[in-house]
Design a protein around this motif. Structure first.
Motif, short mmCIF file in Angstrom:
data_model
loop_
_atom_site.label_atom_id
_atom_site.label_comp_id
_atom_site.label_asym_id
_atom_site.label_seq_id
_atom_site.Cartn_x
_atom_site.Cartn_y
_atom_site.Cartn_z
N MET A 1 -19.95 -77.94 21.24
CA MET A 1 -19.28 -77.03 22.17
C MET A 1 -18.15 -76.26 21.49
N SER A 2 -17.42 -76.94 20.63
CA SER A 2 -16.31 -76.28 19.95
C SER A 2 -16.81 -75.15 19.05
N THR A 3 -17.95 -75.36 18.38
CA THR A 3 -18.53 -74.32 17.54
C THR A 3 -18.98 -73.13 18.38
N GLY A 4 -19.58 -73.42 19.53
CA GLY A 4 -19.99 -72.36 20.43
C GLY A 4 -18.81 -71.54 20.93
N MET A 5 -17.71 -72.20 21.25
CA MET A 5 -16.51 -71.48 21.69
C MET A 5 -15.97 -70.58 20.58
N ASP A 6 -15.98 -71.09 19.35
CA ASP A 6 -15.53 -70.27 18.22
C ASP A 6 -16.39 -69.03 18.05
N LEU A 7 -17.70 -69.18 18.25
CA LEU A 7 -18.61 -68.05 18.12
C LEU A 7 -18.35 -67.01 19.21
N LEU A 8 -18.17 -67.47 20.45
CA LEU A 8 -17.89 -66.54 21.54
C LEU A 8 -16.58 -65.80 21.31
N PRO B 1 -24.84 -68.53 10.12
CA PRO B 1 -25.83 -68.94 11.13
C PRO B 1 -25.57 -70.36 11.62
N LEU B 2 -25.76 -70.57 12.91
CA LEU B 2 -25.52 -71.89 13.50
C LEU B 2 -26.64 -72.84 13.12
N GLN B 3 -26.28 -74.06 12.82
CA GLN B 3 -27.25 -75.10 12.51
C GLN B 3 -27.16 -76.19 13.57
N PRO B 4 -28.29 -76.61 14.10
CA PRO B 4 -28.24 -77.67 15.12
C PRO B 4 -27.81 -78.99 14.51
N PRO B 5 -27.16 -79.86 15.30
CA PRO B 5 -26.76 -79.61 16.69
C PRO B 5 -25.51 -78.74 16.76
N VAL B 6 -25.47 -77.81 17.70
CA VAL B 6 -24.33 -76.91 17.86
C VAL B 6 -23.36 -77.55 18.86
#
Length: 592
Positions: free
Chosen positions: A485-492, A478-483
């Motif tokens: 951009m690099s983490t978001g790209m990995d998730l996508l 599960p993502l923990q804030p702050p998320v």
């Protein structure tokens, strides 16, 4: 749904014996529930339970005991109307008596902030193996079992199950439905939803042979994802009508104070309605219109609507509403118009609407509807009669009903208005032809039913179904804030969304050392927690052509943001110019 839960709900809606706990004095809720059970002709055994072992004054012959454990007969359900402070002990007593279900009408729990007391009820019920409806509810009904364990108007028999989070709304709808002759197979007011709620009840009614459709009034959704799946399962086989309060900000606050739960975003709920194939009603009147439509009409297989009227004005208003609702108003073919002229009055219009004028007879209605509906040009029809005192509305209604029966296509009636059309409306009720006060309301029902059939014919899965198939292997943490951009790209990337080739370069490293397998030109974007607009701080560099330019851009961004804000950069290949689309994520309290 597991077999034990199904058996428990079977006994809840068709109990062998039922006990009502609370004061039996005149005007008290418990006494009124027993009156409803007796006058509704409940076939099982009824018991009154209160410390004085009193029966209701109106029916003193009802056996009474001071506790549930004293009842010698078979007992499946307890209806609890005693003060809030006593409900926990009554549940304990019910557990000792092996009662399988309890309906708690008593209020004074989570809706006023007494969450701990409500949790205690759930704990007792789980320990004792009791399933709960409520607290803070208006009871349950099952017309097929002649069970009316409620203080509200007894539901007429019907084929639609009605579930309501609000007891008051439930009671109002039952009263409105009675006036219109609309019946229900089951009624459940589940209130604070401590245990049983809309998810398990929808699954139960999906398999209930007495239920052909369901209508659900909600102020909040407690379990968003399970609700989506339950609604999807139900709507795939039976019509599901949803009405949700709390659409505005003020309404959402009011809903929270009423049942002690968060209403969630209406925009999110609207997507849920669309993706599950449910039908959304905007108000209680429209919900009842839809109940009448789905329980009386055959499926509306297309949007081509025929209007037959004896008055121009209502026909025009209905035409406007039909087109606004997405129905298609096309004129009859030339050959059909010629045949209509053979038997209609000279001044009749043979377009669409077909206007019979005030001279239109029952035979004119019948022949016009049959001629056009038997062709492949129309999918459904609305027949409008603006009554006059010298025309027998029942005779006109019979002609319309005969056409509906002979063609097998959906025909809705509009008979306006008052006492001069009462006999016609009675005949429609006998023939199970839905009659609406206005053409505008009739076409909204037909349009909603047509949209449901279109959803059922969709050959491709919904977007949410597609997303569930993306990706493989274990889900990411599960993502923990702050998320970042690099983490978001990995998730996508994990979920299989197509992305340009990219690399994340942490602060303090050399950018050109991280671009293996990337092709120039490149784009560089700063990664910084809490930074919403990168370009405003010089955090975007485009069309980078070589390593020197890459390292220079990296160093410049690091200096501008400083060590406390600069986490690194994301470098990716430039992509061809196209549509730029910005997506945002929102956490909804109901659906996540």
């Amino acid at each position: 749904m597991d077999e034990h839960t199904r058996r428990t709900l079977d006994s809840l809606f068709s109990p062998r014996g039922i006990a009502v706990v609370g004061s039996m004095k005149e005007g008290k809720i418990a006494g009124q529930v027993i009156v409803q059970l007796v006058e509704g002709d409940f076939p099982g055994r009824i018991w009154a339970v209160n410390p004085k072992s009193e029966a209701p004054p109106k029916y003193p012959e009802i056996p009474a005991r001071s506790s549930l454990s004293e009842i010698p007969d078979e007992l499946d359900t307890a209806v609890i109307c005693s003060p809030a402070a006593t409900v926990a002990s009554v549940l304990e007593d019910a557990g000792r008596r092996s009662v399988s279900s309890a309906v708690i009408l008593t209020s004074g729990f989570g809706e006023i902030g007494h969450l701990e007391e409500e949790r205690r009820l759930r704990q007792i019920a789980e320990t004792r193996g009791i399933r709960l409806i409520g607290p803070n509810c208006a009871g349950i009904m099952s017309s097929g079992a002649r069970l009316y364990a409620s203080i509200e108007v007894r539901a007429l028999p019907g084929s639609v199950a009605f579930l309501s989070q609000s007891g008051a709304v439930g009671g109002a709808v039952l009263a409105m439905a009675e006036e219109r002759g609309i019946g229900f197979s089951k009624f459940v007011s589940f209130g604070n939803r401590t245990d049983l709620g809309e998810v398990e009840l929808l699954d139960y009614f999906l398999e209930d042979p007495e239920t052909e459709a369901a209508a659900l009034y909600l102020e909040s959704v407690q379990e968003g994802r399970p609700f989506i799946e339950a609604a999807r399962r139900f709507a795939a086989r039976k019509p599901l009508i949803l009405i949700k309060a709390g659409r505005s900000e003020a309404g959402s606050r009011a809903a929270g104070s009423h049942t002690g739960s968060l209403a969630g975003s209406d925009e999110v709920f609207q997507v849920v309605v669309r993706e599950t194939g449910a039908i959304r009603a905007n108000d209680l009147e429209e919900m009842l219109d839809l109940c009448q439509g789905v329980s009386s009409l055959p499926p509306v297989k297309g949007r081509r609507l025929l209007l037959v009227t004896n008055s121009g004005g209502p026909g025009i208003l209905t035409t406007d509403a039909a087109e606004k609702s997405g129905l298609q108003i096309v004129p009859p073919r030339e050959q059909q118009q010629a045949r209509l002229r053979e038997f209609l009055p000279p001044h009749a219009s043979v377009s669409n609407p077909v206007d019979l004028t005030v001279e239109g007879s029952a035979e004119d209605f019948r022949r016009s509807l049959e001629l056009l509906l038997r062709s492949d040009a129309y999918d459904c029809a609305v027949a409008i009669n603006v009554g006059t005192p010298f025309i027998d509305s029942q005779v006109l209604a019979r002609g319309i009903a005969e056409a509906a029966e002979s063609t097998g296509k959906p025909v809705a009636a509009v008979f306006m208005a008052g006492r001069i059309v009462e006999e016609g409306l009675k005949l429609f009720h006998e023939k199970n032809i839905p009659a609406f006060p206005t053409g505008e309301r009739a076409v909204r029902v037909l349009a909603a039913m047509a949209a449901r059939q279109e959803f059922l014919r969709r050959p491709t899965p919904t977007r949410s179904q597609k997303l569930r198939t993306l990706g493989s292997g274990p889900s990411p943490a599960p993502l923990q804030p702050p998320v970042l951009m690099s983490t978001g790209m990995d998730l996508l990337r994990h979920y299989g969304l197509p992305l340009p080739n990219y690399r994340f370069v942490p602060a303090g490293e050399k950018a050109s050392d991280h671009i293996d397998h990337l092709s120039y030109p490149l784009a560089m974007k700063v990664v910084s927690p809490g930074l919403a607009h990168k370009s405003e701080v010089g955090g975007v560099a485009l069309n980078i052509e070589n390593p020197e330019e890459l390292d220079h851009s990296f160093q410049r961004m690091a200096e501008r943001l400083g060590a406390g804000s600069f986490a690194g950069v994301l470098i990716h290949e430039m992509i061809p110019q196209g549509l730029e689309l910005i997506l945002g994520l929102k956490h909804d309290p109901s659906f996540g």
